[in-house]
Motif scaffolding. Structure first.
Motif, PDB file in Angstrom:
ATOM      1  N   SER A 112       0.818  -1.215   0.000  1.00 36.66           N
ATOM      2  CA  SER A 112       0.000   0.000   0.000  1.00 36.66           C
ATOM      3  C   SER A 112       0.850   1.263   0.000  1.00 36.66           C
ATOM      4  N   ALA A 113       2.123   1.128   0.376  1.00 35.56           N
ATOM      5  CA  ALA A 113       3.041   2.270   0.391  1.00 35.56           C
ATOM      6  C   ALA A 113       3.847   2.387  -0.890  1.00 35.56           C
ATOM      7  N   GLY A 114       3.568   1.503  -1.864  1.00 38.13           N
ATOM      8  CA  GLY A 114       4.234   1.607  -3.145  1.00 38.13           C
ATOM      9  C   GLY A 114       5.342   0.601  -3.382  1.00 38.13           C
ATOM     10  N   HIS A 115       5.543  -0.354  -2.480  1.00 36.89           N
ATOM     11  CA  HIS A 115       6.562  -1.367  -2.708  1.00 36.89           C
ATOM     12  C   HIS A 115       6.120  -2.328  -3.810  1.00 36.89           C
ATOM     13  N   SER A 116       7.085  -2.967  -4.425  1.00 36.61           N
ATOM     14  CA  SER A 116       6.797  -3.852  -5.547  1.00 36.61           C
ATOM     15  C   SER A 116       6.096  -5.133  -5.098  1.00 36.61           C
ATOM     16  N   LEU A 117       5.304  -5.679  -5.987  1.00 36.77           N
ATOM     17  CA  LEU A 117       4.603  -6.939  -5.745  1.00 36.77           C
ATOM     18  C   LEU A 117       4.660  -7.774  -7.012  1.00 36.77           C
ATOM     19  N   MET A 118       5.075  -9.029  -6.892  1.00 39.80           N
ATOM     20  CA  MET A 118       5.051  -9.945  -8.023  1.00 39.80           C
ATOM     21  C   MET A 118       4.256 -11.175  -7.619  1.00 39.80           C
ATOM     22  N   PHE A 119       3.240 -11.516  -8.387  1.00 39.68           N
ATOM     23  CA  PHE A 119       2.435 -12.688  -8.073  1.00 39.68           C
ATOM     24  C   PHE A 119       1.987 -13.339  -9.371  1.00 39.68           C
TER      25      PHE A 119
END
Length: 243
Positions: free
Chosen positions: A68-75
């Motif tokens: 929610s703070a803008g960190h990356s997500l890979m799924f």
């Protein structure tokens, strides 16, 4: 992938989340209103995109620490499991928090670009934002003040990022990048373009953090030590090695 029964009673494919951390979900975490404003929630309902609340795996993606703070997500998830909804929520949430920024959406096929553009347009209208279509024979023109998202194929995205590198004000507006079918980075024909595009974005991100660290050092003349992130330190070491 395994299947499980979602809140609507329909079977869905279970997700695979990279770098997953266990998240204890509450009933509120499954509500779209926990991530988006009421206008967007109502818009989702009115256009028929949300017939039920989020699946637990979708909420788990969105509740990963830092997302929610803008960190990356890979799924990853199978076809029709609901990946696009996760990406849309992240995109809309970001634009709600950073109204002057632009989101770049990269998809491998013109058909997928068209589907995403059609889905985003009525939603971004609630934020008084437009979607630029940059794929196939379409080019909606330059990024404007009211541009919220630019949907591109891999090739067009690579060109756009290169143009941004030569335009600091434009580059500074790039706040989020959504890449679909990331596994295509290994494709023999187009993979190198995806890798090149993401490398450019990664480089600019590291350069921005490095510049921020230098600025902080200048603002604190009595403190010569500046703490850099591991990525920034790696970048400096690579630059030193290449010179």
């Amino acid at each position: 992938a395994n299947t499980h029964t979602g809140p609507s009673g329909q079977q869905q494919q279970q997700h695979v989340l990279r770098s997953q951390q266990h998240v204890d979900l509450t009933s509120d975490d499954l509500l779209l209103s926990s991530y988006l404003g009421l206008e967007l929630v109502n818009r989702y309902r009115s256009i028929g995109c949300m017939q039920h609340d989020l699946y637990p795996w979708q909420a788990e993606c969105l509740r990963q620490p830092g997302v929610s703070a803008g960190h990356s997500l890979m799924f990853s998830a199978p076809t029709s499991a609901g990946k696009s909804l996760v990406a849309q929520i992240m995109l809309l949430h970001h634009l709600q928090q950073h109204s002057q920024q632009v989101v770049l959406v990269v998809m491998p096929l013109v058909e997928l670009c068209s589907e995403m553009s059609n889905a985003l347009e009525p939603l971004l209208q609630q934020l008084n934002k437009e979607v630029l279509r940059n794929y196939g024979g379409l080019h909606s023109g330059p990024i404007r003040d009211n541009t919220g998202a630019v949907v591109c194929t891999i090739e067009r995205a690579n060109v756009l990022v290169t143009q941004m590198l030569c335009d600091d004000p434009l580059l500074s507006r790039l706040g989020l990048v959504v890449v679909d079918e990331l596994h295509m980075v290994g494709d023999a024909d187009r993979g190198y373009l995806m890798e090149l595009m993401m490398t450019k974005i990664r480089y600019t991100s590291l350069s921005a953090r490095q510049a921020l660290a230098q600025q902080q050092q200048q603002q604190q003349p009595g403190n010569a030590d500046v703490t850099l992130s591991p990525d920034t330190q790696d970048c400096q070491q690579q630059q030193a090695a290449s010179t």
